[in-house]
Design a protein around this motif. Sequence first.
Motif, short mmCIF file in Angstrom:
data_model
loop_
_atom_site.label_atom_id
_atom_site.label_comp_id
_atom_site.label_asym_id
_atom_site.label_seq_id
_atom_site.Cartn_x
_atom_site.Cartn_y
_atom_site.Cartn_z
N ALA A 256 33.85 43.40 81.86
CA ALA A 256 33.84 41.95 81.72
C ALA A 256 35.25 41.43 81.45
O ALA A 256 35.66 40.40 81.98
CB ALA A 256 32.90 41.55 80.58
N ALA A 257 36.01 42.18 80.64
CA ALA A 257 37.39 41.77 80.33
C ALA A 257 38.25 41.80 81.59
O ALA A 257 39.12 40.95 81.78
CB ALA A 257 37.98 42.68 79.26
N LEU A 258 37.99 42.77 82.46
CA LEU A 258 38.74 42.85 83.71
C LEU A 258 38.41 41.68 84.61
O LEU A 258 39.29 41.04 85.20
CB LEU A 258 38.42 44.18 84.42
CG LEU A 258 39.17 44.40 85.73
CD1 LEU A 258 40.62 44.81 85.46
CD2 LEU A 258 38.51 45.46 86.60
N ARG A 259 37.13 41.36 84.69
CA ARG A 259 36.71 40.28 85.59
C ARG A 259 37.18 38.92 85.09
O ARG A 259 37.41 38.01 85.88
CB ARG A 259 35.19 40.29 85.76
CG ARG A 259 34.73 41.43 86.66
CD ARG A 259 33.32 41.24 87.11
NE ARG A 259 32.41 41.26 85.98
CZ ARG A 259 31.09 41.17 86.10
NH1 ARG A 259 30.54 41.03 87.28
NH2 ARG A 259 30.34 41.21 85.04
N SER A 260 37.31 38.78 83.77
CA SER A 260 37.73 37.49 83.24
C SER A 260 39.25 37.33 83.27
O SER A 260 39.76 36.26 82.98
CB SER A 260 37.23 37.33 81.81
OG SER A 260 37.97 38.17 80.96
N GLY A 261 39.98 38.42 83.61
CA GLY A 261 41.43 38.33 83.65
C GLY A 261 42.09 38.62 82.31
O GLY A 261 43.30 38.54 82.18
N GLU A 262 41.27 38.98 81.33
CA GLU A 262 41.82 39.28 80.00
C GLU A 262 42.62 40.59 80.04
O GLU A 262 43.59 40.74 79.33
CB GLU A 262 40.62 39.42 79.05
CG GLU A 262 40.94 39.43 77.59
CD GLU A 262 39.67 39.70 76.78
OE1 GLU A 262 39.80 40.32 75.73
OE2 GLU A 262 38.56 39.32 77.22
N VAL A 263 42.19 41.53 80.87
CA VAL A 263 42.94 42.77 81.05
C VAL A 263 43.16 42.99 82.56
O VAL A 263 42.45 42.41 83.38
CB VAL A 263 42.20 43.99 80.44
CG1 VAL A 263 41.76 43.71 79.02
CG2 VAL A 263 41.01 44.39 81.29
#
Lengths: 550, 299
Positions: A256-263
């Motif tokens: 989810a963090a990857l998809r949101s651009g957070e990581v």
Amino acid sequence: MPHALRPARARTGAAIAAVAALALAACSSGGDASDDAATPQDGGTLVYATGDAEPTCLDPHVGGNYPQALISTQYLEPLVGRDADGTILPWLATEWSVSDDQLTWDFTLVDDVTFTDGTPFGAEAVKANVEHLQDPDTGSSTGYLAVQKVESVEVVDATHARFHLTEPDAALLESMSQQWTAMQSPAGIARGQQDNCAAPVGTGPFIVQEWVPQQQVTLVRNDEYVPHDPQAEHDGPAHLDEIVWRFIPDAATRYAALRSGEVQVIDNPQPDAIAAADAGGDITHVDAPRPGSSNRIELNSAQPPFDDVRVREAFVRAADPEPGIETLFAGTATRSYSPLSSVEPTAYGDEELFGTDVDRAEELLDEAGWTATDDEGYRTKDGQRLTVRFPVSTNQSVAAEQSLFEQIQANAKAVGFEVVLTPTDLSAWYAALGANEYEAVSAPYTKVGPDVLRILYHSDGTVPAPSGYFANHAQVRDPELDDLLDRAAATTDDAERADLYEQAQRIVLEGYFILPLYDQQNHFLTRGVTGVRTLDTVATPTFVDARLGS
Amino acid sequence: MTAVVAERRGAPDGGAGRAPGSAGARAAARAGRVLRGLGVPGVLAALAVLWMAVAVLRPDLLAPGDPNAIDARAAFTPPGADHWFGTDESGRDVYTRVVHGAAASLGIGAAATAIGVGAGLVLGFAAGLGPRWLDAGIGRVLEVLFALPTLVLALLLVAVLGAGVEASVLAVGAATAPGYARMLRARVRSVATSGYVEAARLEGHGRLTVLRRHVVPNTLWPLVSVATLGIGQAVVWVCALSFLGLGTLPPSPEWGAMLNAGRVYIDTAWWLTVFPGLAITATAASLTVLGRRIGAVAS
């Protein structure tokens, strides 16, 4: 764009501050942050989210596991590199030669590299590193086993180091290409283990700045970096300002963090996420199977019930992991029949030995004397239940693998095995192995080259390393196998070496000491970053060429 | 969760003491009163609890299959005629697992509540009827335990005892005991100083007789309602521990463990988490409604 808006960091060089200021200016004047992300750019912060266990020490000499290799690739460099064909390449050592008796190795070292604390790199440093690995107080296991045959390192002059060996070691170069034997500043090591664990000092493209346990490690760019990485695509220091290395144990949260651009980068993704990335979209999949061992279940042959080869074969014949591998891994993992990773050219497999055959399993158990059945349906012998304790390290197994173990548990139950699956954290798992409280275990082991067979199946491997870890979990003690592995390690003739390793693998497979499953899965998903590549040594990603943007 | 706690802590105290009935006719009258008092939601909740009791005691009546039977190639089948709740990542029938999981989740919850109530009884009566120094001592210990949230206390105990079914039962039981102890102490105190107990004493009955005939029954009757609420809460705690991987071992179809295993597939297979989640919710909700209604009837 969090990377551009981060507050200025303390204790970084003026150049970095300048670049950061430029990035800030660019961001605030540009207004629309998404424009900046569209094209590859210099500077910025890359956030890496790892699902592997958080290291207890950032110095990969101490202990020596894969999470340490992953992060230390960013700040420590090995003596030599390796390409996909297994050819050894120069790195911090430019050339090398071996004596006729194969007991003396001469290394010529680069002369333009200093550690990030200002200590020059040279023969003294190589000597200090090998001694650090061999010092029992270091508590090394992986690196310790890799340099086991090195008797001493002689400093010929500043750029020439001579390794004296106790016996020939054809795997020495492969051993020295790994992160677990990578070079650290002798002055850094001299600070003592506590300080060195918190921030090891190397020659790599990044520097450990801060470690907030259970949260993240901040790595900043080494502006003085002199690239000798044989596979680097650009000359000079890294493009990125810094890397924030976050620990996010939960796979769904990571994704989810990857998809949101957070990581921008995650490791250990779920198979369905890998399949989705392969199907297209803005997420890129990097598949880098680890070298060394395949992922397999090792059966403890040192104690009942698996001291009987018939019981081991019965377990293997009943396990039937094939359908589970297909469905749980969504086509991202291929069944293995070898002790070695498919990236090892000397891997040998035999599918015949591992065909599922429930009737044969029942027969074998009857022959082995496990004929009685208790009221819960498990086989017994002399009042003892046919129990297999199987501790599972949840840090080292993705959810799909744990589900696969549950399926094996159910399949083995059908022929009368009671498999007790105990999910544990890493330290409890090590404790269970150390106390010999297991009959089956799945322990990943990564090492460059087929010499991993010596670590995992030579009788020497039943003796614990200084850290207390022993790698021969199947507890194979076979003089014939020992002899083959010793001879393979001593020969530099590639064909002969391959033949000896094939014979050795045959003994391991035919003895049913292991149930091979698949390669050690090593997938990375990236989004909003280019230039991420993995080393052909231990398959860890390096970010020296990486840039934000797509 | 907090709502349930509030209910539990709010419900029991106060309420007029009543001399217990002894004749059979009185009991029947009380049963009728109880049913009327329960109302429609209470009866529905009671039926749900009855269904769960069957699932605990005779799961094979509701779901004859083996909850651990795998069929890897039938993994991730959506809910349908063959599999009412679909199948999980190993092709196991989710409906069968939810039914058989009741024994683990509810059973552990009930056992934990029994331990909590048992320990609470001993402590509560000791503090309520014992000498002042004992009351003060127990009071201080309870205050310390109250400083820690129940789940944190349970986690602490699991960390000491190690993960597993017995540890979960003990941990949740011990973590909920202070609540019962404090409630019972207050109840015992109020009953012991009430007029009818005073009257009984003045009639010349012995201490033990007064305790047996008046204090104990009037203290315990509200406990039925509180314990019912408590089981619902304990099921939630037990599932929380299993969800964190500290409860039952695989392949046990415990609801919290099922939630945890299904969580990673929430994008692709919602039924792995929705049905065990509904089971937990339904259990906690019906036990809460039932407990409140019983509490209302009791007072």
